[in-house]
Design a protein around this motif. Structure first.
Motif, PDB file in Angstrom:
ATOM      1  N   GLU A  11       4.748  -3.105  -3.393  1.00 32.11           N
ATOM      2  CA  GLU A  11       4.138  -2.555  -4.600  1.00 32.11           C
ATOM      3  C   GLU A  11       3.582  -3.674  -5.479  1.00 32.11           C
ATOM      4  OE1 GLU A  11       2.783   0.314  -7.163  1.00 32.11           O
ATOM      5  OE2 GLU A  11       3.723   0.631  -5.203  1.00 32.11           O
ATOM      6  N   SER A  15      -0.593  -4.300  -6.274  1.00 33.37           N
ATOM      7  CA  SER A  15      -0.967  -3.813  -7.603  1.00 33.37           C
ATOM      8  C   SER A  15      -1.069  -4.949  -8.611  1.00 33.37           C
ATOM      9  CB  SER A  15       0.062  -2.777  -8.090  1.00 33.37           C
ATOM     10  OG  SER A  15       1.348  -3.360  -8.165  1.00 33.37           O
ATOM     11  N   GLU A 160      -6.632  -3.514 -10.611  1.00 37.08           N
ATOM     12  CA  GLU A 160      -5.797  -2.377 -10.989  1.00 37.08           C
ATOM     13  C   GLU A 160      -6.558  -1.401 -11.887  1.00 37.08           C
ATOM     14  OE1 GLU A 160      -2.549   0.052 -11.017  1.00 37.08           O
ATOM     15  OE2 GLU A 160      -2.781  -1.790  -9.852  1.00 37.08           O
ATOM     16  N   HIS A 234      -1.497   3.053  -2.644  1.00 31.36           N
ATOM     17  CA  HIS A 234      -1.674   2.656  -4.027  1.00 31.36           C
ATOM     18  C   HIS A 234      -2.272   3.864  -4.752  1.00 31.36           C
ATOM     19  CE1 HIS A 234      -3.093  -0.680  -6.995  1.00 31.36           C
ATOM     20  NE2 HIS A 234      -2.050  -0.005  -7.426  1.00 31.36           N
ATOM     21  N   GLU A 237      -5.405   4.110  -7.091  1.00 29.96           N
ATOM     22  CA  GLU A 237      -6.731   3.791  -6.559  1.00 29.96           C
ATOM     23  C   GLU A 237      -7.626   5.020  -6.558  1.00 29.96           C
ATOM     24  OE1 GLU A 237      -8.689   1.927  -2.468  1.00 29.96           O
ATOM     25  OE2 GLU A 237      -6.544   1.744  -2.851  1.00 29.96           O
TER      26      GLU A 237
END
Length: 526
Positions: A11, A15, A160, A234, A237
């Motif tokens: 993660e 990110s 991000e 993710h 996204e």
């Protein structure tokens, strides 16, 4: 406990990125055009004939010169991408000097004077468009696997929220690359008929849905496969269920519906209006806060719309990008026959690019920062500006290579190709009358057009192969990326091993495309 720790590590790895500089993105974009220039010049000096019994020699030649530099610029040489670019350009300059000195420059200036009147094959082939779409395809398939390895710089990954990551730019360029060759851009949509009827409009929409069905199937397949194998996602996204395949299909269908009502000639104006209105909604009506933070302001994912808000609302910005691509494509696909016509086209594209670039420096920062997640106005302007810059470079490169190649042919052609002068041997060229000089120039233009249509070196094999089956190449890349992530712990391998895996994966993809092309197989049947 170990699984939880690994999940947290992934993660963190995927990110929180903020992108890179605009200059570095341009350097990375220059990896393919500089490789193409070097490839074309090397082909003029050391020509490799077309394959007869085997395709291995041209395939390896193409892979080393065109694909490998892009891989290196995105991986182990990422910190030295500018050096790599300068080395390629310096080598190309040496080759240009070698070709010029080898051929002699006695006819060079005479040919330059008539070059703008030369009939060219750009209008029938438009290789610069093909090269753009293929280079974006190559960069995309490299990045979607390389991003899972430590060798891929985090600044190149998707930002991000705000930022100019190379992959952020790649998504937008992939969209506009499809738009610039769309049926509407090429004037082949049935709804563009001078008698616009409901039947033609419905026919266009039906055909678009059919052509987008593979994208919808791939989107569903990707969704199910990711949920089945518990592959890392993710969410911020595109959302919980959305992915880029759905975005491609949704934008294509939406734009087709729009064109049943609004003429294609207004696509550029519509792109501007749509972008400005969308940015106004983002800033003034709280749409931006909703997309970034959810309905409760804390990142909620309740309901289909809330769960996939990034993917759904960003379709507005991507639609604007697509409309801009159709407008540019309509201009590029206008009939042109001479180098002079294409020079005029180049100047107009450069003017539009300069205008957008100034807009991105002055107006856009006052509205918002670049955000691929929102697909806001600064992002749309950034993508279109980058697209025009790349297109201008590739078109200029194609005309330059045509000039070098044609002049080389003229220099080796012997006296039979030299235009006859309209004045006798007793009159010095310096003492010709204005009428005689005009007659000579017209004679040279006529002879050049009749005897030597300008053309460049042969089309690279890998480019022709990928161009033939681009969607299949993208699909196989996604499948192989998933397989590699299942069987390889991408975060623990060394940088050299990661680069080797990415290179092998790209080599296999290119080889499959070349084999299909060699056997005259096209997978697009819809």
């Amino acid at each position: 406990m170990e699984e939880v720790s690994q999940e947290i590590t992934k993660e963190t790895f995927y990110s929180g990125h903020n992108g890179t500089s605009e200059f570095e993105n341009y350097v990375l974009m220059g990896a393919y055009p500089s490789s193409l220039l070097l490839f074309s010049l090397l082909h003029l000096v050391f020509p490799i004939s077309s394959y007869r019994k085997t395709f291995w020699t041209p395939f390896v030649w193409d892979f080393l010169l065109l694909v490998s530099p892009v891989i290196l610029a995105c991986t182990i040489l990422s910190d030295y991408a500018l050096v790599l670019l300068l080395v390629q350009l310096a080598t190309s300059l040496v080759l240009i000097l070698a070709v010029t000195l080898q051929d002699g420059n006695s006819k060079l200036f005479r040919y330059m004077r008539t070059f703008k009147h030369q009939v060219v094959e750009i209008d029938s082939h438009r290789h610069f468009l093909t090269h753009f779409r293929v280079c974006i395809n190559i960069a995309t398939v490299i990045c979607i696997l390389a991003v899972d390895f430590q060798v891929f710089p985090r600044r190149f990954a998707k930002a991000e929220t705000y930022g100019r990551g190379f992959m952020d730019l790649g998504v937008g360029l992939f969209m506009i690359g499809n738009a610039v060759v769309a049926p509407e851009a090429r004037g082949k949509a049935s709804s563009m008929h001078h008698k616009r009827t409901l039947v033609l409009a419905v026919t266009d929409i039906f055909r678009t849905v059919i052509s987008c069905s593979p994208l919808l199937i791939l989107g569903v397949g990707r969704l199910l496969s990711l949920k089945t194998v518990d592959y890392h996602e993710h969410v911020s996204e595109y959302g919980v269920h959305w992915n880029f395949f759905f975005t491609l299909a949704a934008v294509r269908i939406l734009v087709t519906i729009v064109f049943t009502v609004i003429p294609v000639s207004l696509s550029g104006a519509l792109a501007i209006i749509l972008t400005v209105c969308y940015q106004y909604l983002l800033n003034m009506y709280g749409l931006k806060d909703y997309i970034l933070h959810g309905s409760d302001g804390k990142g909620s994912r309740s309901g289909i719309l809330d769960a996939n808000r990034e993917g759904i609302y960003s379709c507005v910005g991507y639609s604007a990008i697509y409309l801009a691509g159709v407008s540019i494509g309509s201009f590029v696909f206008q009939k042109r026959s001479t180098i002079g016509d294409w020079m005029t086209c180049l100047l107009k594209l450069a003017f539009c690019n300069a205008t957008l670039f100034l807009l991105s420096l002055t107006v856009c920062p006052k509205m918002d920062s670049v955000s691929r997640r929102l697909a806001n106005l600064p992002y749309v302007v950034w993508v279109v500006t980058s697209f025009l810059s790349c297109l201008i470079v590739l078109l200029s490169l194609e005309m330059f290579v045509i000039f070098i190649s044609s002049n080389r042919t003229l220099a080796k052609a012997g006296p039979g190709m030299v235009p006859r002068l309209p004045y006798g041997p007793s009159r010095s060229p310096l003492r010709r009358t204005r009428r005689e000089r005009g007659l000579q120039d017209k004679n040279m233009d006529r002879n050049q057009s009749n005897h030597n249509t300008a053309s460049g070196p042969p089309h690279p094999l890998i480019v022709a192969a990928i161009s033939r089956n681009q969607l299949l190449n993208f699909l196989l890349a996604n499948v192989l990326t998933g397989l590699v992530n299942i069987y390889v712990d991408t975060l623990s391998v060394t940088t050299m091993v990661g680069c080797a895996i990415v290179t092998a994966y790209t080599f296999v993809l290119c080889l499959i495309m070349v084999i299909l092309h060699h056997n005259n197989i096209s997978t697009k049947f819809w």
